[in-house]
Scaffold this active site. Structure first.
Site, PDB file in Angstrom:
ATOM      1  N   CYS A 132       0.562  -1.108  -0.326  1.00  0.00           N
ATOM      2  CA  CYS A 132      -0.379   0.236  -0.366  1.00  0.00           C
ATOM      3  C   CYS A 132       0.623   1.265   0.090  1.00  0.00           C
ATOM      4  O   CYS A 132       0.476   2.712  -0.349  1.00  0.00           O
ATOM      5  CB  CYS A 132      -0.996  -0.021   1.232  1.00  0.00           C
ATOM      6  N   HIS A 265      -2.792   7.805   7.186  1.00  0.00           N
ATOM      7  CA  HIS A 265      -3.118   6.471   5.932  1.00  0.00           C
ATOM      8  C   HIS A 265      -4.255   6.092   6.403  1.00  0.00           C
ATOM      9  O   HIS A 265      -4.934   6.002   5.481  1.00  0.00           O
ATOM     10  CB  HIS A 265      -2.054   5.595   6.786  1.00  0.00           C
ATOM     11  N   HIS A 301     -10.355   2.199   0.440  1.00  0.00           N
ATOM     12  CA  HIS A 301      -8.573   1.516  -0.303  1.00  0.00           C
ATOM     13  C   HIS A 301      -8.252   1.594  -0.464  1.00  0.00           C
ATOM     14  O   HIS A 301      -8.037   0.284  -1.651  1.00  0.00           O
ATOM     15  CB  HIS A 301      -8.388   0.807   1.440  1.00  0.00           C
TER      16      HIS A 301
END
Length: 373
Positions: A132, A265, A301
């Site tokens: 990620c 995040h 996400h």
């Protein structure tokens, strides 16, 4: 401090749209892009943030999304990706790898080569995959290529797509919420997936000046770390996130007190939120601290794209002097040390900001930007 790098253009494509201003205003309004998406598997949640009007086949979908977004970023900056001095730095997490047999038989960088060939790039691309953190690391690598004199211009960022395998994996791992993402909320219980792409155009300040281009923002510094604590969870001590942020500040020649805005995040999983909260405390201390926002409650996400999308949102937040509300946040974690935008956008006066990305496998990356006033 190392010389800053000019940011002269950007583009993104998300479940909220693809115009910089269009998507930014939807973020300020607290909108999200989640819709019900059919799945062949039983999932904890069928909602996901998907982009319409893309090819269905995973490999084609990944390439089309990257090509479209990359070309729009280049046009916005007024640069030619076919020039030999322009490099492409492309990041993805798993892209189409899990869901397309031909993708697994080809070299891991084949997708990036295809994208570069389609846009007529004058030099071979750099391809990377750091889970990620891929989009953030692509920006960091692009800046280093420019600083090192290996490129004058880099179009760098991340792209990732929603696939059945990723949805099943995150459902099985229980990182997927059964309700909705609520980053830094007392009821946080996971994230929902999305897809998207984001690219920045970076160039040396001298190159931008020679073109008489006023930078959109300055990349001041970056830092990364790998805590290697787990395949899927961050180090509970938050060592990796803390080290990445400290390295980015040192690279930027800035102190923690210079940072007024942070795009966190904010995955809304309890372990990630806790590690991120503790890392912020360790880096920024007990003072008033920066305003912290997050966008996964809007975009989902987006895995390998998330760091690039968040870098763009941070720069827009610095330019517009406002942070969007954290979608889904209603009851902030009382132990969270710094202000959070709850229910509405919040004005600020920060010139410098930081974007933090955490990835599976312990990847942590922090990027620091400044906008002129």
């Amino acid at each position: 401090m190392v010389a800053p790098v000019a940011v002269t253009g950007a583009a993104w494509r998300t479940a909220l749209g693809d115009g910089l201003g269009e998507v930014w205003h939807r973020l300020l309004a607290g909108d999200d892009g989640f819709v019900d998406v059919a799945s062949p598997h039983r999932l904890r949640n069928v909602r996901a943030a998907v982009i319409a009007s893309l090819p269905e086949a995973p490999a084609e979908r990944l390439r089309a999304l990257a090509v479209d977004t990359l070309q729009r970023a280049a046009r916005e900056a007024g640069i030619d990706v076919r020039a030999p001095s322009t490099r492409l730095v492309l990041g993805t997490s798993l892209g189409a790898f899990l869901d397309d047999a031909s993708e697994r038989e080809a070299p891991l960088h084949a997708w990036a080569d295809d994208v570069a060939s389609t846009v007529g790039a004058g030099a071979r691309p750099v391809a990377l995959s750091t889970a990620c953190s891929s989009g953030s690391d692509a920006i960091l690598v692009g800046a280093q290529l420019i600083r090192g004199g290996l490129a004058e211009v880099c179009v760098c960022g991340g792209v990732d797509i929603l696939t059945p395998s990723k949805r099943l994996a995150h459902s099985a791992l229980s990182t997927m919420t059964p309700s909705r993402p609520r980053a830094f909320d007392v009821r946080h219980d996971g994230m929902l997936l999305g897809e998207g792409a984001g690219f920045l155009v970076l160039e040396s300040v001298a190159h931008a000046q020679a073109r008489s281009v006023t930078p959109w923002a300055l990349y001041r510094g970056g830092g990364s770390a790998n805590d290697a604590a787990s395949m899927t969870s961050p180090d509970p001590s938050a060592a990796g996130a803390r080290l990445a942020m400290l390295r980015s500040l040192e690279d930027a020649g800035l102190a923690p007190g210079d940072i007024g805005l942070v795009n966190g995040h904010g995955s809304a999983t309890p372990v990630n939120d806790r590690a991120e909260r503790d890392a912020f405390k360790a880096v920024f201390g007990e003072g008033p601290g920066p305003l912290v926002f997050a966008t996964k409650g809007n975009f989902g996400h987006t895995l390998g794209a998330t760091g690039a999308l968040e870098a763009i949102a941070l720069i827009l937040g610095l330019r517009e002097q406002v942070a969007p509300p954290i979608a889904g946040l209603e009851e902030p974690d009382p132990a969270f040390p710094f202000p959070l935008p709850v229910g509405r956008a919040v004005r600020h006066a920060a010139r410098c900001g930081l974007s933090l990305t955490l990835g599976f496998g312990g990847f942590d990356t922090s990027l620091v930007f400044e906008v002129p006033r």
